[in-house]
Motif scaffolding. Structure first.
Motif, PDB file in Angstrom:
ATOM      1  N   LYS A 118      -2.234  26.170 -20.318  1.00 34.80           N
ATOM      2  CA  LYS A 118      -2.313  25.595 -21.658  1.00 34.80           C
ATOM      3  C   LYS A 118      -1.147  24.673 -21.956  1.00 34.80           C
ATOM      4  O   LYS A 118      -1.313  23.606 -22.547  1.00 34.80           O
ATOM      5  CB  LYS A 118      -2.390  26.728 -22.684  1.00 34.80           C
ATOM      6  CG  LYS A 118      -2.564  26.241 -24.116  1.00 34.80           C
ATOM      7  CD  LYS A 118      -2.714  27.405 -25.073  1.00 34.80           C
ATOM      8  CE  LYS A 118      -2.901  26.908 -26.505  1.00 34.80           C
ATOM      9  NZ  LYS A 118      -3.032  28.029 -27.468  1.00 34.80           N
ATOM     10  N   LYS A 119       0.063  25.069 -21.559  1.00 39.28           N
ATOM     11  CA  LYS A 119       1.251  24.282 -21.891  1.00 39.28           C
ATOM     12  C   LYS A 119       1.838  23.561 -20.680  1.00 39.28           C
ATOM     13  O   LYS A 119       2.983  23.118 -20.718  1.00 39.28           O
ATOM     14  CB  LYS A 119       2.321  25.193 -22.499  1.00 39.28           C
ATOM     15  CG  LYS A 119       1.914  25.785 -23.838  1.00 39.28           C
ATOM     16  CD  LYS A 119       3.042  26.596 -24.443  1.00 39.28           C
ATOM     17  CE  LYS A 119       2.636  27.158 -25.804  1.00 39.28           C
ATOM     18  NZ  LYS A 119       3.720  27.938 -26.418  1.00 39.28           N
ATOM     19  N   THR A 120       1.047  23.452 -19.623  1.00 36.46           N
ATOM     20  CA  THR A 120       1.517  22.736 -18.429  1.00 36.46           C
ATOM     21  C   THR A 120       0.957  21.329 -18.409  1.00 36.46           C
ATOM     22  O   THR A 120      -0.065  21.038 -19.029  1.00 36.46           O
ATOM     23  CB  THR A 120       1.098  23.471 -17.149  1.00 36.46           C
ATOM     24  OG1 THR A 120      -0.326  23.553 -17.105  1.00 36.46           O
ATOM     25  CG2 THR A 120       1.703  24.858 -17.098  1.00 36.46           C
ATOM     26  N   GLN A 121       1.610  20.459 -17.674  1.00 33.73           N
ATOM     27  CA  GLN A 121       1.212  19.056 -17.588  1.00 33.73           C
ATOM     28  C   GLN A 121       0.950  18.700 -16.131  1.00 33.73           C
ATOM     29  O   GLN A 121       1.705  19.094 -15.241  1.00 33.73           O
ATOM     30  CB  GLN A 121       2.321  18.168 -18.147  1.00 33.73           C
ATOM     31  CG  GLN A 121       2.015  16.673 -18.070  1.00 33.73           C
ATOM     32  CD  GLN A 121       3.089  15.848 -18.760  1.00 33.73           C
ATOM     33  OE1 GLN A 121       3.079  15.689 -19.966  1.00 33.73           O
ATOM     34  NE2 GLN A 121       4.024  15.341 -17.985  1.00 33.73           N
ATOM     35  N   ALA A 122      -0.132  18.004 -15.904  1.00 37.39           N
ATOM     36  CA  ALA A 122      -0.480  17.610 -14.539  1.00 37.39           C
ATOM     37  C   ALA A 122       0.611  16.720 -13.958  1.00 37.39           C
ATOM     38  O   ALA A 122       1.234  15.910 -14.664  1.00 37.39           O
ATOM     39  CB  ALA A 122      -1.822  16.891 -14.516  1.00 37.39           C
ATOM     40  N   GLY A 123       0.844  16.875 -12.641  1.00 38.99           N
ATOM     41  CA  GLY A 123       1.890  16.081 -11.998  1.00 38.99           C
ATOM     42  C   GLY A 123       1.596  14.603 -11.986  1.00 38.99           C
ATOM     43  O   GLY A 123       2.513  13.778 -11.874  1.00 38.99           O
ATOM     44  N   GLU A 174       3.152  12.018 -15.247  1.00 33.67           N
ATOM     45  CA  GLU A 174       4.432  11.328 -15.151  1.00 33.67           C
ATOM     46  C   GLU A 174       4.362  10.185 -14.145  1.00 33.67           C
ATOM     47  O   GLU A 174       4.968   9.124 -14.351  1.00 33.67           O
ATOM     48  CB  GLU A 174       5.521  12.330 -14.756  1.00 33.67           C
ATOM     49  CG  GLU A 174       6.914  11.729 -14.594  1.00 33.67           C
ATOM     50  CD  GLU A 174       7.484  11.192 -15.897  1.00 33.67           C
ATOM     51  OE1 GLU A 174       8.433  10.392 -15.836  1.00 33.67           O
ATOM     52  OE2 GLU A 174       6.979  11.582 -16.984  1.00 33.67           O
ATOM     53  N   ALA A 175       3.631  10.385 -13.038  1.00 32.05           N
ATOM     54  CA  ALA A 175       3.509   9.327 -12.037  1.00 32.05           C
ATOM     55  C   ALA A 175       2.764   8.117 -12.598  1.00 32.05           C
ATOM     56  O   ALA A 175       3.129   6.969 -12.316  1.00 32.05           O
ATOM     57  CB  ALA A 175       2.794   9.867 -10.797  1.00 32.05           C
ATOM     58  N   ILE A 176       1.724   8.341 -13.400  1.00 32.73           N
ATOM     59  CA  ILE A 176       0.996   7.232 -14.021  1.00 32.73           C
ATOM     60  C   ILE A 176       1.887   6.486 -15.003  1.00 32.73           C
ATOM     61  O   ILE A 176       1.827   5.244 -15.120  1.00 32.73           O
ATOM     62  CB  ILE A 176      -0.278   7.761 -14.713  1.00 32.73           C
ATOM     63  CG1 ILE A 176      -1.350   8.082 -13.667  1.00 32.73           C
ATOM     64  CG2 ILE A 176      -0.817   6.745 -15.706  1.00 32.73           C
ATOM     65  CD1 ILE A 176      -1.934   6.868 -12.986  1.00 32.73           C
ATOM     66  N   ARG A 177       2.744   7.221 -15.729  1.00 31.54           N
ATOM     67  CA  ARG A 177       3.673   6.552 -16.648  1.00 31.54           C
ATOM     68  C   ARG A 177       4.642   5.649 -15.895  1.00 31.54           C
ATOM     69  O   ARG A 177       4.913   4.518 -16.313  1.00 31.54           O
ATOM     70  CB  ARG A 177       4.434   7.600 -17.461  1.00 31.54           C
ATOM     71  CG  ARG A 177       5.331   7.013 -18.541  1.00 31.54           C
ATOM     72  CD  ARG A 177       6.197   8.082 -19.183  1.00 31.54           C
ATOM     73  NE  ARG A 177       7.146   8.641 -18.226  1.00 31.54           N
ATOM     74  CZ  ARG A 177       8.298   8.048 -17.898  1.00 31.54           C
ATOM     75  NH1 ARG A 177       8.621   6.877 -18.426  1.00 31.54           N
ATOM     76  NH2 ARG A 177       9.117   8.623 -17.028  1.00 31.54           N
ATOM     77  N   SER A 235       0.842  -1.196   0.000  1.00 33.10           N
ATOM     78  CA  SER A 235       0.000   0.000   0.000  1.00 33.10           C
ATOM     79  C   SER A 235       0.879   1.249   0.000  1.00 33.10           C
ATOM     80  O   SER A 235       1.948   1.272   0.610  1.00 33.10           O
ATOM     81  CB  SER A 235      -0.914   0.004   1.236  1.00 33.10           C
ATOM     82  OG  SER A 235      -1.735   1.154   1.244  1.00 33.10           O
ATOM     83  N   GLY A 236       0.393   2.291  -0.693  1.00 31.09           N
ATOM     84  CA  GLY A 236       1.069   3.581  -0.641  1.00 31.09           C
ATOM     85  C   GLY A 236       2.390   3.626  -1.380  1.00 31.09           C
ATOM     86  O   GLY A 236       3.403   4.034  -0.810  1.00 31.09           O
ATOM     87  N   LEU A 237       2.395   3.224  -2.651  1.00 28.74           N
ATOM     88  CA  LEU A 237       3.637   3.329  -3.425  1.00 28.74           C
ATOM     89  C   LEU A 237       4.096   4.778  -3.531  1.00 28.74           C
ATOM     90  O   LEU A 237       5.285   5.061  -3.558  1.00 28.74           O
ATOM     91  CB  LEU A 237       3.440   2.734  -4.822  1.00 28.74           C
ATOM     92  CG  LEU A 237       3.052   1.247  -4.885  1.00 28.74           C
ATOM     93  CD1 LEU A 237       2.944   0.798  -6.332  1.00 28.74           C
ATOM     94  CD2 LEU A 237       4.049   0.384  -4.129  1.00 28.74           C
ATOM     95  N   GLY A 238       3.166   5.709  -3.600  1.00 30.27           N
ATOM     96  CA  GLY A 238       3.504   7.135  -3.572  1.00 30.27           C
ATOM     97  C   GLY A 238       4.357   7.590  -4.728  1.00 30.27           C
ATOM     98  O   GLY A 238       5.277   8.390  -4.533  1.00 30.27           O
ATOM     99  N   LEU A 239       4.051   7.114  -5.945  1.00 34.51           N
ATOM    100  CA  LEU A 239       4.827   7.542  -7.103  1.00 34.51           C
ATOM    101  C   LEU A 239       4.599   9.032  -7.365  1.00 34.51           C
ATOM    102  O   LEU A 239       3.486   9.532  -7.238  1.00 34.51           O
ATOM    103  CB  LEU A 239       4.425   6.731  -8.335  1.00 34.51           C
ATOM    104  CG  LEU A 239       4.745   5.235  -8.259  1.00 34.51           C
ATOM    105  CD1 LEU A 239       4.190   4.510  -9.467  1.00 34.51           C
ATOM    106  CD2 LEU A 239       6.243   5.012  -8.157  1.00 34.51           C
ATOM    107  N   LEU A 281      -1.458   4.754  -5.016  1.00 33.55           N
ATOM    108  CA  LEU A 281      -0.380   4.444  -5.935  1.00 33.55           C
ATOM    109  C   LEU A 281       0.408   5.710  -6.272  1.00 33.55           C
ATOM    110  O   LEU A 281       1.612   5.651  -6.505  1.00 33.55           O
ATOM    111  CB  LEU A 281      -0.948   3.819  -7.203  1.00 33.55           C
ATOM    112  CG  LEU A 281      -1.919   2.650  -6.963  1.00 33.55           C
ATOM    113  CD1 LEU A 281      -2.675   2.327  -8.229  1.00 33.55           C
ATOM    114  CD2 LEU A 281      -1.165   1.434  -6.463  1.00 33.55           C
ATOM    115  N   LEU A 282      -0.283   6.848  -6.286  1.00 32.66           N
ATOM    116  CA  LEU A 282       0.356   8.128  -6.545  1.00 32.66           C
ATOM    117  C   LEU A 282       0.526   8.891  -5.242  1.00 32.66           C
ATOM    118  O   LEU A 282      -0.197   8.679  -4.264  1.00 32.66           O
ATOM    119  CB  LEU A 282      -0.468   8.964  -7.524  1.00 32.66           C
ATOM    120  CG  LEU A 282      -0.843   8.327  -8.868  1.00 32.66           C
ATOM    121  CD1 LEU A 282      -1.438   9.368  -9.791  1.00 32.66           C
ATOM    122  CD2 LEU A 282       0.341   7.648  -9.512  1.00 32.66           C
ATOM    123  N   SER A 283       1.473   9.803  -5.241  1.00 28.38           N
ATOM    124  CA  SER A 283       1.752  10.611  -4.059  1.00 28.38           C
ATOM    125  C   SER A 283       0.780  11.787  -3.961  1.00 28.38           C
ATOM    126  O   SER A 283       0.181  12.217  -4.963  1.00 28.38           O
ATOM    127  CB  SER A 283       3.189  11.131  -4.112  1.00 28.38           C
ATOM    128  OG  SER A 283       3.414  12.110  -3.130  1.00 28.38           O
TER     129      SER A 283
END
Length: 470
Positions: free
Chosen positions: A267-272, A275-278, A201-205, A248-250
């Motif tokens: 517009k040109k930003t990416q949710a944090g 990358e964690a899902i990848r 539990s709690g990988l916190g990627l 699974l995510l932090s």
């Protein structure tokens, strides 16, 4: 246990001279598996209904169980009354739902009071106080409780049976009370060999702790047989299934300001979380190529917030979703693994009870919910919940053999027994991101042991060694 199976075999040390042959191949045990989480799957979602319906359905389902339990405890001739039939001074039993009136409970009305220049409420870990009151209610009425009942340990939404009498002041004096206790249980099959299920539990990627990724990679390598000598590899072959239990995510991937910012600023930003899902997909790819994996969502994962949380969407995992060994499941999750019934949550229900009661031990809270026969008694009062109409799916109708909860501060396990011979293993799974610890459940003996993957940290000396222990 697992440590005995993974003991070093003669001539199998990594320091030995390499042999000419390729070495033995260890076949992983395959177990019969059937998911049983249909009751936690929400079809057409409608939030137009009132939440009073779920309380009414909960009381209607629990009343026959508690009436029978009251007769077993206080005699078959005990009077079971409804609140509208109470008579002053008469000794009787009442079955109802607890409501805990708490002055410190957070409220949206208190939050909007800032408009009147009032001071905001201080941040609190617990919301209990000496002024709290316990009230029992049924379909028609409610009454204040006093006497022999643990006010601080009780939480809103618990359905219990109380025994006592109403006094002249209009309050009910409790002499004793009882819960529904463990539900009926199907017999557990007798297994001939040790086989294990790994709970994490709690990988916190996506967190800021770089050393947590090293511990996670050690875990993946151990399960897939890439770590250790022949003894470790033969032990890893007995791990027949992996359950990833929430978060699974932090929390760092949650950007609360993103929803309120103007579109031109994002517009040109990416949710944090992207990358964690990848990273999660790449980690799952290594696991599902070797062992079946169940993935449960948690508080910080990209799915609905209210319980029951629905399974993560397969489109988020383009690499690992092509494998049939990947099972994306709900939270709570229930399944049969080789005849052993597993049931558990990602920990939101236990953490919520901890905030609104005097109990701090996650294992004690887990046992309390089992004896209440309800996974989340505080839902929907202080815990987000879907407004079910005709049935409360969180009521435990059958006792599991393994009952677990994620996101605990430490590992704990306990075997509890019921009045009819039920046996249930309780397991609190620690947050892997902070403790680097997972849990191994032995299906044959119904025991559990922690397995730790300690890596380098700032608090340790530079010459300290990595440790994989169990």
């Amino acid at each position: 246990m697992f440590s005995d199976l993974s003991a070093q075999k003669e001539g199998s040390s990594l320091l030995c001279r390499p042999s000419e042959d390729q070495g033995p191949v260890f076949d992983r045990m395959s177990l019969a598996y059937s998911p049983c989480s249909e009751r936690y799957t929400v079809g057409e979602r409608s939030f137009s209904r009132q939440y009073a319906h779920i309380y009414a359905a909960r009381l209607m389902q629990m009343r026959p169980l508690l009436s029978e339990r009251a007769k077993q405890k206080w005699g078959s001739d005990v009077l079971i009354r409804k609140l509208c039939d109470l008579q002053t001074g008469e000794q009787c039993c009442i079955v109802g739902t607890l409501f805990k009136r708490m002055d410190l409970q957070p409220s949206i009305l208190k939050e909007i009071s800032e408009e009147h220049n009032l001071l905001p409420q201080p941040a609190r870990v617990k919301f209990i106080s000496e002024t709290d009151e316990l009230i029992l209610e049924d379909e028609l009425q409610r009454i204040k409780l006093e006497g022999n009942i643990y006010k601080d340990k009780c939480v809103t939404g618990s359905v219990i049976a109380i025994y006592g009498a109403e006094k002249n002041d209009g309050k009910f004096t409790v002499e004793d009370f009882c819960m529904a206790d463990l539900p009926p249980q199907s017999p557990r099959p007798t297994l001939s060999s040790d086989r294990f299920v790994l709970l994490v539990s709690g990988l916190g990627l996506g967190s800021t702790h770089a050393d947590s990724m090293l511990g996670l990679q050690l875990l993946v390598d151990m399960v897939t047989g890439q770590l250790g000598d022949q003894g470790e590899q033969s032990g890893a072959a007995t791990i027949s299934r992996v359950l990833l239990v929430g978060n699974l995510l932090s929390q760092n991937t949650q950007d609360a300001d993103a929803a309120t910012k103007p579109k031109y600023l994002t517009k040109k930003t990416q949710a944090g979380s992207v990358e964690a899902i990848r990273l999660l997909d790449e980690m799952l790819l290594q696991l599902v190529a070797s062992v079946p994996v169940d993935v449960m969502p948690g508080q910080y994962d990209p799915t609905n917030f209210t319980l029951p949380q629905q399974a993560l969407h397969r489109c988020m995992f383009p690499l690992s979703s092509v494998y049939p060994t990947l099972q994306l499941v709900t939270n709570p999750h229930q399944s049969h693994i080789d005849g052993v019934r597993f049931l558990g949550t990602s920990g939101q229900n236990v953490c919520d009870i901890q905030r609104y009661s005097s109990m701090d031990d996650h294992l004690e809270i887990l046992e309390d919910t089992l004896r209440l026969r309800h996974l989340a008694p505080t839902a929907p009062d202080t815990l987000g919940c879907y407004p079910f109409y005709q049935k409360d799916p969180f009521i435990l109708e059958e006792c599991p053999h393994v009952y677990f909860s994620g996101m605990a501060p430490t590992f704990q396990s306990k075997l509890v027994t019921g009045p009819d011979g039920q046996e249930c293993l309780l397991v609190t799974i620690p947050d892997f991101n902070s403790t680097q610890t997972a849990c191994l459940v032995n299906l044959r003996t119904l025991t559990c042991e922690p397995i730790s993957f300690s890596a380098f940290s700032a608090d340790e000396d530079e010459d300290s060694e990595m440790n994989v222990s169990h």
